[in-house]
Design a protein around this motif. Structure first.
Motif, PDB file in Angstrom:
ATOM      1  N   ASP A  25      18.422 -34.726 -20.327  1.00 54.82           N
ATOM      2  CA  ASP A  25      18.240 -35.089 -21.732  1.00 54.82           C
ATOM      3  C   ASP A  25      16.814 -35.566 -22.001  1.00 54.82           C
ATOM      4  OD1 ASP A  25      20.909 -34.535 -22.265  1.00 54.82           O
ATOM      5  OD2 ASP A  25      21.535 -36.556 -21.682  1.00 54.82           O
ATOM      6  N   GLU A  26      15.962 -35.514 -21.004  1.00 55.53           N
ATOM      7  CA  GLU A  26      14.610 -36.023 -21.146  1.00 55.53           C
ATOM      8  C   GLU A  26      13.576 -34.898 -21.026  1.00 55.53           C
ATOM      9  OE1 GLU A  26      15.451 -40.252 -18.815  1.00 55.53           O
ATOM     10  OE2 GLU A  26      14.738 -38.498 -17.718  1.00 55.53           O
ATOM     11  N   ILE A  27      12.475 -35.054 -21.748  1.00 59.67           N
ATOM     12  CA  ILE A  27      11.335 -34.153 -21.569  1.00 59.67           C
ATOM     13  C   ILE A  27      10.541 -34.671 -20.380  1.00 59.67           C
ATOM     14  CG2 ILE A  27       9.157 -33.357 -22.559  1.00 59.67           C
ATOM     15  CD1 ILE A  27      10.419 -33.496 -25.285  1.00 59.67           C
ATOM     16  N   LEU A  28      10.146 -33.791 -19.484  1.00 62.23           N
ATOM     17  CA  LEU A  28       9.433 -34.201 -18.278  1.00 62.23           C
ATOM     18  C   LEU A  28       7.934 -34.010 -18.399  1.00 62.23           C
ATOM     19  CD1 LEU A  28      11.743 -32.687 -15.492  1.00 62.23           C
ATOM     20  CD2 LEU A  28      11.871 -34.947 -16.569  1.00 62.23           C
ATOM     21  N   TYR A  29       7.202 -35.014 -17.925  1.00 63.20           N
ATOM     22  CA  TYR A  29       5.744 -34.930 -17.799  1.00 63.20           C
ATOM     23  C   TYR A  29       5.452 -35.151 -16.313  1.00 63.20           C
ATOM     24  CZ  TYR A  29       5.487 -35.371 -22.883  1.00 63.20           C
ATOM     25  OH  TYR A  29       5.618 -35.170 -24.233  1.00 63.20           O
ATOM     26  N   ILE A  30       4.898 -34.155 -15.654  1.00 67.78           N
ATOM     27  CA  ILE A  30       4.734 -34.212 -14.197  1.00 67.78           C
ATOM     28  C   ILE A  30       3.271 -34.063 -13.801  1.00 67.78           C
ATOM     29  CG2 ILE A  30       5.431 -33.214 -11.994  1.00 67.78           C
ATOM     30  CD1 ILE A  30       7.880 -32.031 -13.465  1.00 67.78           C
ATOM     31  N   ASP A  31       2.719 -35.086 -13.177  1.00 68.90           N
ATOM     32  CA  ASP A  31       1.351 -35.052 -12.660  1.00 68.90           C
ATOM     33  C   ASP A  31       1.396 -34.964 -11.142  1.00 68.90           C
ATOM     34  OD1 ASP A  31      -0.762 -35.064 -14.556  1.00 68.90           O
ATOM     35  OD2 ASP A  31      -0.240 -37.103 -15.151  1.00 68.90           O
ATOM     36  N   LYS A  32       0.531 -34.152 -10.575  1.00 60.39           N
ATOM     37  CA  LYS A  32       0.361 -34.082  -9.127  1.00 60.39           C
ATOM     38  C   LYS A  32      -1.064 -34.519  -8.847  1.00 60.39           C
ATOM     39  CE  LYS A  32       3.981 -30.691  -8.392  1.00 60.39           C
ATOM     40  NZ  LYS A  32       4.417 -29.444  -7.721  1.00 60.39           N
ATOM     41  N   ILE A  33      -1.212 -35.839  -8.740  1.00 56.60           N
ATOM     42  CA  ILE A  33      -2.541 -36.432  -8.684  1.00 56.60           C
ATOM     43  C   ILE A  33      -2.457 -37.827  -8.062  1.00 56.60           C
ATOM     44  CG2 ILE A  33      -2.407 -37.566 -10.933  1.00 56.60           C
ATOM     45  CD1 ILE A  33      -5.281 -36.588 -11.457  1.00 56.60           C
ATOM     46  N   SER A  34      -3.558 -38.298  -7.519  1.00 55.92           N
ATOM     47  CA  SER A  34      -3.590 -39.623  -6.899  1.00 55.92           C
ATOM     48  C   SER A  34      -3.281 -40.728  -7.909  1.00 55.92           C
ATOM     49  CB  SER A  34      -4.974 -39.866  -6.281  1.00 55.92           C
ATOM     50  OG  SER A  34      -5.130 -41.225  -5.916  1.00 55.92           O
ATOM     51  N   GLY A  35      -2.567 -41.741  -7.449  1.00 55.43           N
ATOM     52  CA  GLY A  35      -2.257 -42.887  -8.297  1.00 55.43           C
ATOM     53  C   GLY A  35      -3.465 -43.742  -8.607  1.00 55.43           C
ATOM     54  N   ALA A  36      -4.578 -43.486  -7.909  1.00 56.78           N
ATOM     55  CA  ALA A  36      -5.803 -44.244  -8.170  1.00 56.78           C
ATOM     56  C   ALA A  36      -6.506 -43.762  -9.432  1.00 56.78           C
ATOM     57  CB  ALA A  36      -6.758 -44.125  -6.980  1.00 56.78           C
ATOM     58  N   TYR A  59      10.944 -43.876 -25.765  1.00 56.08           N
ATOM     59  CA  TYR A  59      11.559 -44.348 -24.515  1.00 56.08           C
ATOM     60  C   TYR A  59      11.013 -43.526 -23.354  1.00 56.08           C
ATOM     61  CZ  TYR A  59      15.375 -46.495 -21.775  1.00 56.08           C
ATOM     62  OH  TYR A  59      16.112 -47.223 -20.873  1.00 56.08           O
ATOM     63  N   LEU A  60      10.372 -44.211 -22.414  1.00 57.26           N
ATOM     64  CA  LEU A  60       9.773 -43.546 -21.257  1.00 57.26           C
ATOM     65  C   LEU A  60      10.379 -44.093 -19.971  1.00 57.26           C
ATOM     66  CD1 LEU A  60       7.577 -41.879 -19.757  1.00 57.26           C
ATOM     67  CD2 LEU A  60       6.038 -43.839 -20.066  1.00 57.26           C
ATOM     68  N   SER A  61      10.861 -43.208 -19.118  1.00 60.23           N
ATOM     69  CA  SER A  61      11.447 -43.618 -17.844  1.00 60.23           C
ATOM     70  C   SER A  61      10.554 -43.197 -16.676  1.00 60.23           C
ATOM     71  CB  SER A  61      12.829 -42.976 -17.660  1.00 60.23           C
ATOM     72  OG  SER A  61      13.728 -43.424 -18.638  1.00 60.23           O
ATOM     73  N   ILE A  62      10.505 -44.043 -15.653  1.00 57.83           N
ATOM     74  CA  ILE A  62       9.823 -43.721 -14.399  1.00 57.83           C
ATOM     75  C   ILE A  62      10.719 -44.214 -13.262  1.00 57.83           C
ATOM     76  CG2 ILE A  62       7.449 -43.764 -15.253  1.00 57.83           C
ATOM     77  CD1 ILE A  62       7.210 -46.639 -14.307  1.00 57.83           C
ATOM     78  N   SER A  63      10.601 -43.599 -12.093  1.00 59.28           N
ATOM     79  CA  SER A  63      11.473 -43.991 -10.983  1.00 59.28           C
ATOM     80  C   SER A  63      11.085 -45.348 -10.409  1.00 59.28           C
ATOM     81  CB  SER A  63      11.448 -42.928  -9.884  1.00 59.28           C
ATOM     82  OG  SER A  63      10.152 -42.817  -9.328  1.00 59.28           O
ATOM     83  N   SER A  64       9.770 -45.623 -10.343  1.00 56.49           N
ATOM     84  CA  SER A  64       9.277 -46.906  -9.822  1.00 56.49           C
ATOM     85  C   SER A  64       7.900 -47.183 -10.426  1.00 56.49           C
ATOM     86  CB  SER A  64       9.182 -46.870  -8.287  1.00 56.49           C
ATOM     87  OG  SER A  64       8.346 -45.810  -7.864  1.00 56.49           O
ATOM     88  N   ILE A  65       7.488 -48.424 -10.394  1.00 55.04           N
ATOM     89  CA  ILE A  65       6.265 -48.816 -11.094  1.00 55.04           C
ATOM     90  C   ILE A  65       5.019 -48.151 -10.522  1.00 55.04           C
ATOM     91  CG2 ILE A  65       5.690 -50.871  -9.745  1.00 55.04           C
ATOM     92  CD1 ILE A  65       5.561 -50.458 -13.587  1.00 55.04           C
ATOM     93  N   ASP A  66       5.026 -47.797  -9.230  1.00 55.76           N
ATOM     94  CA  ASP A  66       3.835 -47.185  -8.653  1.00 55.76           C
ATOM     95  C   ASP A  66       3.611 -45.754  -9.135  1.00 55.76           C
ATOM     96  OD1 ASP A  66       5.890 -45.970  -7.295  1.00 55.76           O
ATOM     97  OD2 ASP A  66       5.207 -46.532  -5.286  1.00 55.76           O
ATOM     98  N   ARG A  67       4.579 -45.196  -9.887  1.00 57.94           N
ATOM     99  CA  ARG A  67       4.363 -43.869 -10.484  1.00 57.94           C
ATOM    100  C   ARG A  67       3.327 -43.962 -11.599  1.00 57.94           C
ATOM    101  NH1 ARG A  67       4.567 -41.195  -6.790  1.00 57.94           N
ATOM    102  NH2 ARG A  67       4.387 -43.261  -5.861  1.00 57.94           N
ATOM    103  N   LEU A  68       3.217 -45.135 -12.227  1.00 58.85           N
ATOM    104  CA  LEU A  68       2.177 -45.326 -13.237  1.00 58.85           C
ATOM    105  C   LEU A  68       0.804 -45.385 -12.586  1.00 58.85           C
ATOM    106  CD1 LEU A  68       3.492 -47.939 -15.842  1.00 58.85           C
ATOM    107  CD2 LEU A  68       3.491 -45.446 -15.981  1.00 58.85           C
ATOM    108  N   GLY A  69       0.747 -45.897 -11.347  1.00 63.23           N
ATOM    109  CA  GLY A  69      -0.542 -45.964 -10.659  1.00 63.23           C
ATOM    110  C   GLY A  69      -0.551 -46.935  -9.511  1.00 63.23           C
ATOM    111  N   ARG A  70      -1.747 -47.078  -8.936  1.00 60.67           N
ATOM    112  CA  ARG A  70      -1.939 -47.982  -7.806  1.00 60.67           C
ATOM    113  C   ARG A  70      -3.002 -49.023  -8.121  1.00 60.67           C
ATOM    114  NH1 ARG A  70       1.839 -47.613  -3.526  1.00 60.67           N
ATOM    115  NH2 ARG A  70       2.464 -45.436  -3.279  1.00 60.67           N
ATOM    116  N   ASN A  71      -3.251 -49.205  -9.406  1.00 65.10           N
ATOM    117  CA  ASN A  71      -4.260 -50.162  -9.845  1.00 65.10           C
ATOM    118  C   ASN A  71      -3.612 -51.112 -10.845  1.00 65.10           C
ATOM    119  OD1 ASN A  71      -6.344 -51.017 -11.990  1.00 65.10           O
ATOM    120  ND2 ASN A  71      -7.656 -50.352 -10.308  1.00 65.10           N
ATOM    121  N   THR A  72      -3.580 -52.387 -10.498  1.00 61.11           N
ATOM    122  CA  THR A  72      -2.872 -53.369 -11.314  1.00 61.11           C
ATOM    123  C   THR A  72      -3.339 -53.378 -12.761  1.00 61.11           C
ATOM    124  OG1 THR A  72      -2.593 -54.793  -9.366  1.00 61.11           O
ATOM    125  CG2 THR A  72      -2.248 -55.802 -11.517  1.00 61.11           C
ATOM    126  N   LEU A  73      -4.652 -53.418 -12.969  1.00 61.10           N
ATOM    127  CA  LEU A  73      -5.194 -53.486 -14.323  1.00 61.10           C
ATOM    128  C   LEU A  73      -4.793 -52.254 -15.130  1.00 61.10           C
ATOM    129  CD1 LEU A  73      -6.975 -54.940 -16.377  1.00 61.10           C
ATOM    130  CD2 LEU A  73      -8.950 -53.732 -15.439  1.00 61.10           C
TER     131      LEU A  73
END
Length: 209
Positions: A25-36, A59-73
């Motif tokens: 039921d969701e539209i997927l946005y898929i990146d194949k790239i470093s979290g940095a 409404y945006l879903s991710i499996s875990s927070i590190d999918r957004l990135g590896r940089n806190t800021l």
């Protein structure tokens, strides 16, 4: 409208683990790239934000927070930008949503801040081990490095300098020489990173105008 953002670091990694049972039921946005690489510098990350108003994404879903990135800021700034557009972020493995009745969820904010720092520490540890492995390979005479006559993309280059990017993106950036010391690189490298970021921002500005 509900969407899901998926990120893997390499072209060969499998995305199945990041797909929830209800993903159909969701539209997927898929990146194949470093979290940095900052979220808005990723092809699908940039596309996602550009389509939020038109597709009325809320409404945006991710499996875990590190999918957004590896940089806190960058993670926290991405969440802040989502909220400014009235988009709720759901992190599957936490079972938490970033907004409750349109207001920021304080529990989510606290936990995500901690996990974002952990994610950044994990990447720093990985890079340190990588450096140690390269040093050992060089000592044994088996390290080849990047092949000659190959071109490194802007994303690949920026992915190596997440600490530099973090300090450059601060509201009150410190002198370039100080950033170089903190990131353990040369001032010229910091200048190059700054120019690359500015080039990408100009391209984005011209494409959106």
């Amino acid at each position: 409208m509900k969407v899901r953002y998926i990120r893997v670091s390499t072209l060969t990694q499998n995305i199945e683990r990041q797909l929830a049972k209800e993903y159909k039921d969701e539209i997927l946005y898929i990146d194949k790239i470093s979290g940095a690489v900052p979220f808005l510098f990723r092809p699908e990350g940039k596309k996602l934000f550009s389509e939020i108003p038109g597709k009325k994404i809320n409404y945006l879903s991710i499996s875990s927070i590190d999918r957004l990135g590896r940089n806190t800021l960058d993670i926290l700034e991405t969440i802040k930008k989502l909220h400014s557009l009235n988009v709720c972020l759901k992190v599957d493995n936490l079972g938490l949503e970033s907004l409750m009745n349109g207001k920021e969820n304080p529990t989510f904010k606290l936990i995500v801040s901690v996990l974002a720092n952990v994610s950044e520490m994990e990447r720093d540890t990985m890079l340190e081990r990588q450096k140690e492995g390269i040093a050992l390979a060089k000592a044994k005479g088996v390290y080849k490095g990047r092949e000659k006559n190959t071109v490194e993309s802007a994303e690949q280059f920026l992915a190596k300098y997440s600490t530099v990017i973090k300090h450059l993106k601060k509201d009150s950036p410190i002198p370039l020489a100080d950033i170089a010391k903190l990131a353990e690189c040369s001032k010229n490298t910091v200048i190059k990173v700054k120019k690359k970021l500015e080039e990408i921002e100009k391209i984005e500005a011209s494409s959106s105008s």
